[in-house]
Design an enzyme around this catalytic site. Sequence first.
Site, PDB file in Angstrom:
ATOM      1  N   HIS A 467       0.839  -1.203   0.000  1.00  0.00           N
ATOM      2  CA  HIS A 467       0.000   0.000   0.000  1.00  0.00           C
ATOM      3  C   HIS A 467       0.878   1.259   0.000  1.00  0.00           C
ATOM      4  O   HIS A 467       0.742   2.125  -0.871  1.00  0.00           O
ATOM      5  CB  HIS A 467      -0.911  -0.024   1.241  1.00  0.00           C
ATOM      6  CG  HIS A 467      -1.812   1.157   1.353  1.00  0.00           C
ATOM      7  ND1 HIS A 467      -3.150   1.093   1.031  1.00  0.00           N
ATOM      8  CD2 HIS A 467      -1.597   2.436   1.735  1.00  0.00           C
ATOM      9  CE1 HIS A 467      -3.696   2.284   1.217  1.00  0.00           C
ATOM     10  NE2 HIS A 467      -2.780   3.113   1.644  1.00  0.00           N
ATOM     11  N   GLU A 468       1.778   1.330   0.966  1.00  0.00           N
ATOM     12  CA  GLU A 468       2.623   2.527   1.065  1.00  0.00           C
ATOM     13  C   GLU A 468       3.555   2.636  -0.138  1.00  0.00           C
ATOM     14  O   GLU A 468       3.840   3.733  -0.609  1.00  0.00           O
ATOM     15  CB  GLU A 468       3.426   2.523   2.369  1.00  0.00           C
ATOM     16  CG  GLU A 468       2.567   2.563   3.641  1.00  0.00           C
ATOM     17  CD  GLU A 468       1.518   3.663   3.649  1.00  0.00           C
ATOM     18  OE1 GLU A 468       1.754   4.715   3.025  1.00  0.00           O
ATOM     19  OE2 GLU A 468       0.451   3.470   4.261  1.00  0.00           O
ATOM     20  N   HIS A 471       1.697   4.347  -2.881  1.00  0.00           N
ATOM     21  CA  HIS A 471       1.760   5.813  -2.735  1.00  0.00           C
ATOM     22  C   HIS A 471       3.132   6.304  -3.185  1.00  0.00           C
ATOM     23  O   HIS A 471       3.245   7.340  -3.848  1.00  0.00           O
ATOM     24  CB  HIS A 471       1.577   6.212  -1.268  1.00  0.00           C
ATOM     25  CG  HIS A 471       0.159   6.167  -0.773  1.00  0.00           C
ATOM     26  ND1 HIS A 471      -0.873   6.810  -1.412  1.00  0.00           N
ATOM     27  CD2 HIS A 471      -0.383   5.587   0.333  1.00  0.00           C
ATOM     28  CE1 HIS A 471      -1.994   6.615  -0.714  1.00  0.00           C
ATOM     29  NE2 HIS A 471      -1.733   5.867   0.336  1.00  0.00           N
ATOM     30  N   HIS A 474       3.441   6.688  -6.838  1.00  0.00           N
ATOM     31  CA  HIS A 474       2.713   7.887  -7.262  1.00  0.00           C
ATOM     32  C   HIS A 474       3.639   9.110  -7.126  1.00  0.00           C
ATOM     33  O   HIS A 474       3.648   9.994  -7.981  1.00  0.00           O
ATOM     34  CB  HIS A 474       1.474   8.051  -6.362  1.00  0.00           C
ATOM     35  CG  HIS A 474       0.386   8.894  -6.946  1.00  0.00           C
ATOM     36  ND1 HIS A 474      -0.752   9.190  -6.238  1.00  0.00           N
ATOM     37  CD2 HIS A 474       0.232   9.504  -8.137  1.00  0.00           C
ATOM     38  CE1 HIS A 474      -1.547   9.945  -6.974  1.00  0.00           C
ATOM     39  NE2 HIS A 474      -0.972  10.141  -8.145  1.00  0.00           N
TER      40      HIS A 474
HETATM   41 ZN   LIG Z   1      -3.040   5.180   1.883  1.00  0.00          ZN
END
Ligand SMILES: [Zn+2]
Length: 682
Positions: A467-468, A471, A474
Amino acid sequence: MNPLIEKFNTPYNASPFSKIKNEHYQPAFIKAIELAQQEIDAIVNNTESPSFSNTVEALDFSGELLGRISSIFYNLNHAETSEEIQKIAKEVSPLLSEFGNDVGLNQELFQKIKAVYAVKSEITLTPEQSTLLEKNYKSFIRNGANLNAADKETLRTIDKELSQTSLSFGENLLAATNAYELHITNADDLAGLPDGVIEAAAMTAKEKEKKGWIFNLDYPSYIPFMTYAKSSDLRKEISFAAGSKTNKGDEFDNQKNILRIVELRHQRANLLGYENHSAFVLEEQMATSAQHVVDFLSKLLNKSKPAASKEHQQLANFANKLDGLENLQSYDAGYYTEKLKQELFDLDDEQLKPYFKLDNVINGAFTVANKLYDLNFEEITNIDKYHEDVITYKVTDKSNELVALFYADFHPRPGKQNGAWMTSFNDQFIKDGVNNRPHIVNVCNFTKPTETKPSLLTFGEVTTLFHEFGHALHGMLANTNYPGLSGTNVYRDFVELPSQMLENWCYEKEALELFAFHYETGEVIPLELIQKIKESANFMEATRMLRQISFGMTDMAWHSTNPAAISNVVDFEQKAMGDTKMYPSIEGTCFSTGFSHIFDGGYSSGYYSYKWAEVLDADAFEYFAKNGIFNKEVATKFKEHILSKGGSEHPMELYKKFRGQEPDNDALLRRAGLLEELGVKS
Ligand SMILES: [Zn+2]
């Protein structure tokens, strides 16, 4: 000599942590604010007529040093703090908010932006430039820059009372939470609870110099009690205490605070020219309007309700079979859900952990990023770290060009906040033809390896890492001109797409085979375990979905109804929750009086975004899954239209460019297996 102000002169222009001393921060902040103010003054005092480049663009590029120092300082305040750092934070925070207010209230600056905005249809702007202009202009408008003096004063009065009332809501909630304890003195009442939970309760009692065990309404105490305690009476007691704590008509009652908060938010929205608070909030979200959100939630409700009813029946039957329970109540749900889950899946963390050695999982994330986006990660040791546990990487693309620096800070230590997050030390933007590449950080709290045992992750931690890292991608792949639109500077209901989407790879055989090896034998994770992980992830999914929809609908009702029509908090809430309820209401309890996300946090008219982001990630991943999870063409589209674009265009436009169509709600239901199970054609 202040290393924060001077040119860094480090490889990759990396932050010079080893040279920074605590005493450098405050003078650096003061100097950087001064510089930023001079840049703003230069825009205001420019005698040329206002243009996009001398006003909007100049404003977005202003305060570069201040941004850089703030990133370094506030990241350390979260990941490597000390009393001294916290003291500095207290001193500089008012300076920063004062500077922010000065810019926001700068009338001359606003008049210049307004002048550019007025001719926007006559000047040629790229989509990114249009977005930046719109964003800057709106931000002034939304802060009241266009109001007359009397209305500005009213706005200030409203804002002041709003922040006080929200604060009071939070204080009541905290005080009421702390005021309750469940004191157990008979060991029989502990039946079902795991040893660790019992030990913690004994500690709490000891701290209070009491005998026996104390449970309270803090989540680490409350949730295990509701999940494992065999005594239905005690579960009922503690859950009633939780549900009624700010609804009892005593000094902690939040009903009046809620009515006042929704009234003030409504007035504020009207004053700024919006129909209601939801309209104000949603203008700057991917979902665009309250009606869209309500339609979105209603559709999900209609489709998931039959599956949720089926799950409910299954749980009720199970409770009946196990304990002869006749009427399943809300306070029984957690307990029997856990029992049923154990019976169906017989899967626990200890079985999976040997396959998820931290080093292997990190390499797995890097391999996935390489297969999708051609990124290469190479550990480097020639740049400073803020702690010896941090590992630093140089990230390059196919042609060996620098993409980003990546700091991985994965282990807990004193001075580090709980949880996991992504942030940056340096943003991406293009100025004077130079593409300033970002320095991205992932901070997590995974168990540290010892001399004899490596760090082995639970499956939940594996998905957290992905998940991290989503990010982080991104941030790393950002490729926009303006810092204000770069990377994760996107709407709240869009920002979780890259992160949640990457979690999907953790459930796929093709991806797991790349990194899920037994740390002792090297054996690849067995297919049967992968299957169990997938099935248990979907367990009771419709029930969980209904709960989230229920909160989302309640939030929307509070913020899109004219408060003049609301008189009773409990009645209003009951109506708003309507069809989402699976259990009979318990007299004397109220959800809204403890709903801090929306009354004491930043999520008013925004709770739906949790589900919204899930739909996006399910729909985006479905596109990958159909074409192969490592399909280059799909990955390239995702990189070009989503990851590299930040907030430079409206997220729905970006999404459609990637996907070829708007997101399909059913994707989420399909992924959870809810549509097939019901035989619904999709
Ligand atoms: Zn998040």
